[in-house]
Design a protein around this motif. Sequence first.
Motif, PDB file in Angstrom:
ATOM      1  N   MET A   1      41.152  43.775  40.495  1.00  0.00           N
ATOM      2  CA  MET A   1      40.224  44.002  39.400  1.00  0.00           C
ATOM      3  C   MET A   1      40.891  43.861  38.043  1.00  0.00           C
ATOM      4  N   ILE A   2      42.158  44.285  37.979  1.00  0.00           N
ATOM      5  CA  ILE A   2      42.812  44.295  36.668  1.00  0.00           C
ATOM      6  C   ILE A   2      42.865  42.890  36.073  1.00  0.00           C
ATOM      7  N   PHE A   3      43.049  41.888  36.952  1.00  0.00           N
ATOM      8  CA  PHE A   3      43.138  40.524  36.423  1.00  0.00           C
ATOM      9  C   PHE A   3      41.785  40.061  35.876  1.00  0.00           C
ATOM     10  N   ASP A   4      40.711  40.471  36.549  1.00  0.00           N
ATOM     11  CA  ASP A   4      39.379  40.097  36.041  1.00  0.00           C
ATOM     12  C   ASP A   4      39.181  40.699  34.656  1.00  0.00           C
ATOM     13  N   GLU A   5      39.588  41.959  34.520  1.00  0.00           N
ATOM     14  CA  GLU A   5      39.432  42.639  33.216  1.00  0.00           C
ATOM     15  C   GLU A   5      40.265  41.926  32.155  1.00  0.00           C
ATOM     16  N   LEU A   6      41.521  41.630  32.514  1.00  0.00           N
ATOM     17  CA  LEU A   6      42.403  40.984  31.527  1.00  0.00           C
ATOM     18  C   LEU A   6      41.882  39.597  31.166  1.00  0.00           C
ATOM     19  N   ARG A   7      41.401  38.869  32.181  1.00  0.00           N
ATOM     20  CA  ARG A   7      40.857  37.528  31.913  1.00  0.00           C
ATOM     21  C   ARG A   7      39.656  37.613  30.975  1.00  0.00           C
ATOM     22  N   ALA A   8      38.795  38.620  31.220  1.00  0.00           N
ATOM     23  CA  ALA A   8      37.595  38.762  30.377  1.00  0.00           C
ATOM     24  C   ALA A   8      37.996  39.051  28.926  1.00  0.00           C
ATOM     25  N   ILE A   9      38.999  39.900  28.753  1.00  0.00           N
ATOM     26  CA  ILE A   9      39.440  40.219  27.377  1.00  0.00           C
ATOM     27  C   ILE A   9      40.006  38.954  26.729  1.00  0.00           C
TER      28      ILE A   9
ATOM     29  N   HIS B   1      50.379  47.066  30.693  1.00  0.00           N
ATOM     30  CA  HIS B   1      51.244  46.194  29.917  1.00  0.00           C
ATOM     31  C   HIS B   1      52.260  45.497  30.816  1.00  0.00           C
ATOM     32  N   SER B   2      52.772  46.226  31.797  1.00  0.00           N
ATOM     33  CA  SER B   2      53.793  45.617  32.665  1.00  0.00           C
ATOM     34  C   SER B   2      53.201  44.450  33.446  1.00  0.00           C
ATOM     35  N   VAL B   3      51.934  44.545  33.807  1.00  0.00           N
ATOM     36  CA  VAL B   3      51.280  43.450  34.521  1.00  0.00           C
ATOM     37  C   VAL B   3      50.961  42.303  33.555  1.00  0.00           C
ATOM     38  N   ALA B   4      50.375  42.660  32.418  1.00  0.00           N
ATOM     39  CA  ALA B   4      49.954  41.619  31.464  1.00  0.00           C
ATOM     40  C   ALA B   4      51.150  40.817  30.954  1.00  0.00           C
ATOM     41  N   SER B   5      52.282  41.472  30.817  1.00  0.00           N
ATOM     42  CA  SER B   5      53.451  40.773  30.262  1.00  0.00           C
ATOM     43  C   SER B   5      54.189  39.952  31.324  1.00  0.00           C
TER      44      SER B   5
ATOM     45  N   LEU C   1      45.309  39.202  24.363  1.00  0.00           N
ATOM     46  CA  LEU C   1      45.028  40.581  24.787  1.00  0.00           C
ATOM     47  C   LEU C   1      45.378  41.547  23.650  1.00  0.00           C
ATOM     48  N   PRO C   2      44.428  41.856  22.768  1.00  0.00           N
ATOM     49  CA  PRO C   2      44.742  42.757  21.659  1.00  0.00           C
ATOM     50  C   PRO C   2      45.117  44.153  22.184  1.00  0.00           C
ATOM     51  N   LYS C   3      46.017  44.789  21.446  1.00  0.00           N
ATOM     52  CA  LYS C   3      46.534  46.100  21.859  1.00  0.00           C
ATOM     53  C   LYS C   3      45.401  47.115  22.040  1.00  0.00           C
TER      54      LYS C   3
ATOM     55  N   PRO D   1      52.551  34.381  32.962  1.00  0.00           N
ATOM     56  CA  PRO D   1      52.556  33.480  31.800  1.00  0.00           C
ATOM     57  C   PRO D   1      51.151  33.150  31.290  1.00  0.00           C
ATOM     58  N   HIS D   2      50.160  33.373  32.139  1.00  0.00           N
ATOM     59  CA  HIS D   2      48.796  33.018  31.782  1.00  0.00           C
ATOM     60  C   HIS D   2      48.222  33.941  30.696  1.00  0.00           C
ATOM     61  N   PHE D   3      48.775  35.148  30.582  1.00  0.00           N
ATOM     62  CA  PHE D   3      48.227  36.099  29.607  1.00  0.00           C
ATOM     63  C   PHE D   3      49.021  36.066  28.311  1.00  0.00           C
ATOM     64  N   HIS D   4      48.312  36.126  27.181  1.00  0.00           N
ATOM     65  CA  HIS D   4      48.967  36.120  25.868  1.00  0.00           C
ATOM     66  C   HIS D   4      48.842  37.508  25.246  1.00  0.00           C
ATOM     67  N   LEU D   5      49.976  38.045  24.820  1.00  0.00           N
ATOM     68  CA  LEU D   5      49.942  39.377  24.186  1.00  0.00           C
ATOM     69  C   LEU D   5      49.822  39.279  22.661  1.00  0.00           C
TER      70      LEU D   5
END
Length: 572
Positions: A1-9, A36-40, A16-18, A43-47
């Motif tokens: 689920m976390i990836f779906d949430e991150l992708r939607a953001i 944060h540890s997952v999002a970072s 991915l705004p703080k 490579p697909h996610f931008h912080l």
Amino acid sequence: MIFDELRAIQLRYGYLPKAELQALSQRTQTPLYQIHSVASFYPHFHLTPPAKAEIHVCADMSCHLNGACELRAELRRRFAGARPEDVQIKDVSCLGRCDQAPAVAINDQIFANITPDRAEELVRRAIREDELRADQLHEGRVTCASDPYGEGEKYGVVRRLIATKDWDGVLATLKEAELRGLGGAGFPTSMKWDLVRKQAEPVKYIVCNADESEPGTIKDRFILSNLPHLVIEGMLIAGLITRAKKGILYIRHEYPLQEEIFGEEIRRCTKAGLLGKKILGSEFDFDLEIFVSPGGYICGEESALIEAIEGHRAEPRNKPPFPGQVGLWQKPTVINNVETFANVPQILARGVEWYKTAGVGGSRGLKFVGVSGHVVRPGVFEVPMGTPMREVIFQHAGGIRGGRALKAFAPSGPSSGYLPASMVDVRLDFKALAEAGSMLGSGAIVVCDDTTCMLDMALTAVRFYRNESCGKCVPCRMGSQKMVEMLARWTQGGVSGAQYRADLALLEELSQAMSLTSICGLGQIVPAPIQTVLKHFRAEVDAHVLHGQCPSGICFSESARMPELARVGIRP
Ligand SMILES: Cc1cc2nc3c(=O)[nH]c(=O)nc-3n(C[C@H](O)[C@H](O)[C@H](O)COP(=O)(O)O)c2cc1C
Ligand code: SF4
Ligand code: FES
């Protein structure tokens, strides 16, 4: 689920705004550091906010052989005056378009066979904030010899199996056929399935590994496009044998077309009663879903893949226990490659005798291989296992481009290392390639013509591993960086004889330490490209290091020299 949430953001904001991550943390009661540890990790996610045009040039083997360096340098020149918030040019690992090299991703949309002019036009559109649409992959449907059904009714093996319930017969047939995993490691499939079958745990899973992210590997893309029914049938059979009720296709996010084709086949099967509750009116249930990878080569390692599905960083687990005992959500899990699953209904439909004779020279079955690099017709080919490499390269792939001579080939991407042209008669087979000091691996044949610098190619391959190391264990994290630094220095020449001898001794020691102590196969295979280049092309390496000469004229040209250092990432 976390990836779906991150992708939607990320879809909403472009990154991915703080504040959004904090809100997600509160909403899901997940500590922010975990999110944060997952999002970072991926490579697909931008912080941070990306530039209007984020250009990612594939820098790996097949693209490297097809002008990726020159493309990157040309784009840097054309956009030299651009503001950083408008244009960013970075490297990216293999995009799964090795047969259409060079490939780039601009704002996450992949464009293949790209020229500097086309890339410039796309980048200018991105700066104007026009929406870019990726090139559609033209994977025209073709008839495959591997398909036992042809135009007839599909899923015959599963229908028969449900009627006969001959589970032992299936395992015995796969054992007699000696089917081995086709994802790289070659582990006997019947043993894996038997292990999961014997586990007392009532909940089990079947996972199909379609992550294929090793440079040169494109065969699973082709199989998913052309034979999705065989992959689903193989997974269904694994479910019936092991009593798993759920299957997951783990697919790399750069394959949206294959995701769509597979999803369509799932819908067809569900409608036909082949998937879901009480399949074909039996007492058995089996559901299938697709999990889109958040990215990274390491996700293809089976235990890292499990971690990714569970929503964690894709760091491989220590083994044992193996996934067959403790896998997804701690439950027994069968994980097989796309091609392995596709082989199962073939063998069961046509019989062991057919399988034994489908190969040549005593090898078994048919094999899909991807051929890329300096060939006339890069692509995926279906050949009998045991076919000589010469036939694959010179007949199926049309030989060497521009009438040049073959210099070397990697039988399976960076992990197989490089073999010289003199070994081109080696057969495409587990044993033959192992005896040649290489491996069948995932059948990713990368071909180099006589203009290629083999030290440069070793560096390109080792750098891929350095970039993709998950960093969990020190030997791989530090060893791969150390090796890149050493090889980069070698490509620049000017190393004393004493220093070269010390480097070679260190390389030997480092390679041993990495092979023995790395947690997963990535760290263990890092040394293969340079070890094989030293074995087969030693004079070429010596020429660089001791005499400051690149026999292919690549490493010491003025234009190549400085960008080269930055490109390989020499860190002070
Ligand atoms: C770094 C790394 C990446 C891997 N990537 C893949 C992959 O993309 N696809 C795959 O099938 N196996 C991959 N493997 C091998 C898997 O760990 C596992 O052995 C395989 O999925 C088992 O399937 P098989 O027995 O059918 O080959 C990878 C292994 C390592 C160490
Ligand atoms: S060997 Fe490399 S990729 Fe594998 S777990 Fe260790 S650091 Fe990660
Ligand atoms: S797409 Fe560039 S090496 Fe695969």
